[in-house]
Design a protein around this motif. Sequence first.
Motif, mmCIF file in Angstrom:
data_model
loop_
_atom_site.group_PDB
_atom_site.id
_atom_site.type_symbol
_atom_site.label_atom_id
_atom_site.label_comp_id
_atom_site.label_asym_id
_atom_site.label_seq_id
_atom_site.Cartn_x
_atom_site.Cartn_y
_atom_site.Cartn_z
ATOM 1 N N ILE A 215 0.847 -1.207 0.000
ATOM 2 C CA ILE A 215 0.000 0.000 0.000
ATOM 3 C C ILE A 215 0.884 1.260 0.000
ATOM 4 O O ILE A 215 0.633 2.215 -0.725
ATOM 5 C CB ILE A 215 -0.979 -0.008 1.204
ATOM 6 C CG1 ILE A 215 -1.980 -1.168 1.046
ATOM 7 C CG2 ILE A 215 -1.716 1.326 1.327
ATOM 8 C CD1 ILE A 215 -2.871 -1.422 2.260
ATOM 9 N N ASP A 219 1.083 4.318 -2.726
ATOM 10 C CA ASP A 219 0.990 5.740 -2.369
ATOM 11 C C ASP A 219 2.109 6.527 -3.054
ATOM 12 O O ASP A 219 1.881 7.610 -3.594
ATOM 13 C CB ASP A 219 1.124 5.933 -0.844
ATOM 14 C CG ASP A 219 -0.103 5.420 -0.093
ATOM 15 O OD1 ASP A 219 -1.159 5.247 -0.738
ATOM 16 O OD2 ASP A 219 0.008 5.180 1.124
ATOM 17 N N ARG A 246 -5.119 -1.142 -5.142
ATOM 18 C CA ARG A 246 -5.321 -0.417 -3.879
ATOM 19 C C ARG A 246 -6.637 -0.841 -3.222
ATOM 20 O O ARG A 246 -6.698 -1.087 -2.025
ATOM 21 C CB ARG A 246 -5.323 1.100 -4.124
ATOM 22 C CG ARG A 246 -5.592 1.915 -2.866
ATOM 23 C CD ARG A 246 -5.722 3.381 -3.191
ATOM 24 N NE ARG A 246 -4.474 3.943 -3.659
ATOM 25 C CZ ARG A 246 -3.437 4.211 -2.878
ATOM 26 N NH1 ARG A 246 -3.508 3.965 -1.601
ATOM 27 N NH2 ARG A 246 -2.332 4.711 -3.386
ATOM 28 N N THR A 250 -6.599 -2.474 0.427
ATOM 29 C CA THR A 250 -7.127 -1.711 1.565
ATOM 30 C C THR A 250 -8.378 -2.391 2.138
ATOM 31 O O THR A 250 -8.562 -2.416 3.351
ATOM 32 C CB THR A 250 -7.451 -0.248 1.197
ATOM 33 O OG1 THR A 250 -8.240 -0.243 0.021
ATOM 34 C CG2 THR A 250 -6.219 0.576 0.959
#
Length: 307
Positions: A215, A219, A246, A250
């Motif tokens: 993750i 970013d 993502r 997540t």
Amino acid sequence: MMLKYLFLCCSIVVSLAAFDYHLQPKRIAKDVYCFFGALENISKQNGGNMVNTCFVQTKEGFVVIDSGPNCAYAFQAYAQMQKIAKLPVKYVINTHDHDDHWLGNSFYKEKDALLIGPLTYEQNIVPGMQTRMERVLGERLFAGTKIVPLDKVVKNRYGFSLGGKEFVVTKLVNKAHTEGDLVVSIPKEGVLFAGDILFNGRLPSLRDGSILGSIKALDIIDQMNVKVVVGGHGYLTDKNITKMMRGYLTQMKRAILNALDNDVSMNEITKKVNMPQYKKFKLYDVLHRRNVLDVYRELELCIEEEE
Ligand SMILES: [Zn+2]
């Protein structure tokens, strides 16, 4: 010695009428081309062509990003490059040490290319070892393929220029898909080769990686000023391709943290976190359950460390 080796690698492969990969380069940006592999696991039927490999044309030669599953694939990829321009391959960059990405290295080494890769390649890849690719493909499809060492190991960052283009090889985080993922960028042209930090159209494998690191790497990619991004697997190349990966990561992180909060055991976790909205993606049946177990272990450990 060199000549003998060359003979062994390529003419055996060709004379055995090796697997025809039908490689067709797809232009994804000016001077940038990729061969997109199938969204499948390695099989004899696909000859290990389930990976994306790319090449960049410069005035002085080509830069190859990932060399593919074997010598025959590299041989055929090179033939396609030569149709675009009669130029040598000067650099081959391996994004990580999973064998679908670098087993074409020996072919390019014979062509005098400089092989660049992560520290994990140097640590984990031993000449003569049997790879997963070799086990699945068998002797005939693997003919001529050799394991060769890197010429240059990148621990954090390495930049070079060739034929008027500047390339930067970077390790973004400690551990994302593996402990040694490198991304390659051409900053002036807004092009990024993300390797297996980025999948689309199929589920990623978290076996050797980290959900938290993955993750974090996404970013960083989202904050980079790039126009064209290509991952190690999947056909999309626009800037929004981080979205699917993502979302998957997540949602899984949230669901597993929640389950850990509610004392859900490892035996029950795969039933609780089945994320049916991802069933439409390729390899869900093969990878999802194992990803959940790997992430459960990782997050459980994080919580223990915090306590
Ligand atoms: Zn891969």
